[in-house]
Design an enzyme around this catalytic site. Structure first.
Site, PDB file in Angstrom:
ATOM      1  N   ASP A  97     -34.999  64.071 -27.253  1.00  0.00           N
ATOM      2  CA  ASP A  97     -35.674  65.149 -27.194  1.00  0.00           C
ATOM      3  C   ASP A  97     -36.119  65.837 -25.968  1.00  0.00           C
ATOM      4  O   ASP A  97     -36.883  65.643 -25.184  1.00  0.00           O
ATOM      5  CB  ASP A  97     -36.952  65.006 -27.945  1.00  0.00           C
ATOM      6  CG  ASP A  97     -37.511  66.200 -28.496  1.00  0.00           C
ATOM      7  OD1 ASP A  97     -37.106  66.707 -29.696  1.00  0.00           O
ATOM      8  OD2 ASP A  97     -38.467  66.809 -27.970  1.00  0.00           O
ATOM      9  N   GLU A  99     -36.661  68.809 -22.972  1.00  0.00           N
ATOM     10  CA  GLU A  99     -37.505  69.864 -23.019  1.00  0.00           C
ATOM     11  C   GLU A  99     -36.761  70.638 -21.950  1.00  0.00           C
ATOM     12  O   GLU A  99     -36.157  70.179 -20.994  1.00  0.00           O
ATOM     13  CB  GLU A  99     -38.892  69.596 -22.326  1.00  0.00           C
ATOM     14  CG  GLU A  99     -39.752  68.894 -23.175  1.00  0.00           C
ATOM     15  CD  GLU A  99     -40.111  69.572 -24.570  1.00  0.00           C
ATOM     16  OE1 GLU A  99     -40.134  70.398 -24.332  1.00  0.00           O
ATOM     17  OE2 GLU A  99     -40.239  68.536 -25.694  1.00  0.00           O
ATOM     18  N   ALA A 100     -36.838  72.109 -22.114  1.00  0.00           N
ATOM     19  CA  ALA A 100     -36.019  72.865 -21.674  1.00  0.00           C
ATOM     20  C   ALA A 100     -36.733  74.230 -20.950  1.00  0.00           C
ATOM     21  O   ALA A 100     -37.689  74.266 -21.520  1.00  0.00           O
ATOM     22  CB  ALA A 100     -34.816  73.453 -22.367  1.00  0.00           C
ATOM     23  N   ASP A 197     -30.525  69.974 -29.542  1.00  0.00           N
ATOM     24  CA  ASP A 197     -30.891  69.224 -28.456  1.00  0.00           C
ATOM     25  C   ASP A 197     -29.297  68.923 -27.734  1.00  0.00           C
ATOM     26  O   ASP A 197     -29.167  69.021 -26.554  1.00  0.00           O
ATOM     27  CB  ASP A 197     -31.320  67.641 -28.545  1.00  0.00           C
ATOM     28  CG  ASP A 197     -32.845  67.834 -28.635  1.00  0.00           C
ATOM     29  OD1 ASP A 197     -33.597  68.032 -27.811  1.00  0.00           O
ATOM     30  OD2 ASP A 197     -33.117  68.320 -30.014  1.00  0.00           O
ATOM     31  N   HIS A 256     -44.784  68.667 -27.487  1.00  0.00           N
ATOM     32  CA  HIS A 256     -43.740  69.413 -26.371  1.00  0.00           C
ATOM     33  C   HIS A 256     -43.652  68.615 -25.081  1.00  0.00           C
ATOM     34  O   HIS A 256     -42.912  69.112 -24.144  1.00  0.00           O
ATOM     35  CB  HIS A 256     -44.061  70.673 -26.132  1.00  0.00           C
ATOM     36  CG  HIS A 256     -44.089  71.525 -27.665  1.00  0.00           C
ATOM     37  ND1 HIS A 256     -42.744  71.729 -28.125  1.00  0.00           N
ATOM     38  CD2 HIS A 256     -45.058  72.110 -28.331  1.00  0.00           C
ATOM     39  CE1 HIS A 256     -43.021  72.328 -29.429  1.00  0.00           C
ATOM     40  NE2 HIS A 256     -44.469  72.798 -29.358  1.00  0.00           N
ATOM     41  N   ASP A 261     -42.596  63.444 -27.918  1.00  0.00           N
ATOM     42  CA  ASP A 261     -41.804  63.833 -29.209  1.00  0.00           C
ATOM     43  C   ASP A 261     -40.894  62.841 -29.663  1.00  0.00           C
ATOM     44  O   ASP A 261     -40.869  62.387 -30.594  1.00  0.00           O
ATOM     45  CB  ASP A 261     -41.033  65.247 -28.792  1.00  0.00           C
ATOM     46  CG  ASP A 261     -41.723  66.249 -28.975  1.00  0.00           C
ATOM     47  OD1 ASP A 261     -43.216  66.114 -29.181  1.00  0.00           O
ATOM     48  OD2 ASP A 261     -41.636  67.296 -28.514  1.00  0.00           O
TER      49      ASP A 261
END
Length: 312
Positions: A97, A99-100, A197, A256, A261
């Site tokens: 998962d 994060e961006a 993703d 998040h 996650d």
């Protein structure tokens, strides 16, 4: 193109069920159908009582409890008929998962860059989280994180400033997977919470980093699709927090956070496997496009991870 765990369409009366190909007049399938009808008429308290009797999980909404009990009875009946070969499924599932980078409202022209790459390694035999990987990533196009992004993810500017760029982190991921003999000694599949993703974040990131899309991530299990089809719920009820809630679980950790996650997604996957769902690859990337994988496709593990070549 409708996806489902293989066992999910083998219930009482499905004309399209795999059961019908085994001759639905088989007494075993008649027994299963009768049992399913009985379970459908049970109250939530009766369901919980029966599940407790079999030492099964009793948390979850009524539809989840029914599905769990039906699959337990079905598995018992089919094992009497023909022992299940435990070697025909993935040994591991790698939950990812990302994060961006992001901005409030995410303007259409904003380019998302991966800033956290977590993996949770789920052993499908023990149904336990066996290991985790986590590294932060230094963004190149928008090196300064927005306040919104920092607040949402908990990832600070200092963390990404000290981090490696994506190609180096991907190399570390591949080395970590190789050390665990994924794709060589053990079969495995990637799993994500939705399509984005892989089809969006990883796809965009590889273009930014001028590397080809990694072969090990070209197919994956979209757990939202699997959950929706297995428990027969609409797609708008397959968000992470809602899936946890329907299964009678609370979110553990910080929402998040990519690693937290991923751990929570893994908990949902474990519960689904316990409930009798055979989580299968249901999405893939082909020529840069997101495609659906048929539930009747052969169950194949992902290839041994290799560092992709740089683009010209």
């Amino acid at each position: 193109g409708r996806q489902h765990c293989r066992i999910s369409d083998q219930e009482t009366n499905g004309k399209n069920s795999t059961a019908s190909s085994n001759d639905f007049s088989d007494p075993i399938y008649k027994e299963i159908a009768i049992t399913n009808g009985y379970i459908n008429r049970m109250t939530r308290d009766e369901l919980r009582s029966k599940l407790a009797e079999f030492k099964l999980e009793t948390r979850g909404v009524k539809d989840v409890l029914k599905k769990r009990l039906k699959n337990y009875y079905k598995k018992q009946k089919l094992m009497q008929k023909e022992p299940i070969n435990g070697d025909s499924y993935y040994d591991y599932i790698c939950v990812v998962d990302f994060e961006a980078t992001c901005e409030e409202g995410n303007p259409p022209e904003f380019v998302h860059e991966i800033i956290e790459f977590p993996i949770v390694l789920l052993n499908t035999h023990t149904l336990e989280i066996e290991d985790t990987f986590q590294q932060y990533v230094k963004p190149e196009i928008n090196p300064k994180l927005s306040n919104f992004c920092i607040s949402l993810t908990g990832i600070t500017q200092d963390i990404v400033d000290k981090a490696d760029t994506f190609p180096q982190v991907l190399q570390n991921v591949i080395e970590w997977m190789r050390q665990r003999e994924l794709g060589t000694k053990y079969s495995y599949s990637m799993l994500t919470d939705g399509s984005w993703d892989m089809s969006k974040f990883l796809n965009i990131q590889c273009r930014i980093s001028r590397i080809k899309y990694p072969s090990f991530a070209k197919k994956w299990i979209n757990i939202r699709k699997s959950y929706g089809n297995f428990y027969k719920v609409p797609r708008n009820q397959t968000k992470l927090t809602i899936m946890l809630e329907k299964l009678g679980m609370n979110y553990d950790g910080r929402p998040h956070s990519g690693l937290d996650d991923s751990k929570n997604i893994a908990r949902i996957a474990i519960r689904m496997l316990q409930d009798g769902c055979e989580l299968r690859v249901n999405e893939r990337m082909h020529a840069g496009q997101l495609m659906t994988v048929s539930s009747s496709a052969p169950l194949e593990g992902a290839p041994a991870p290799q560092m992709p070549r740089y683009r010209n």
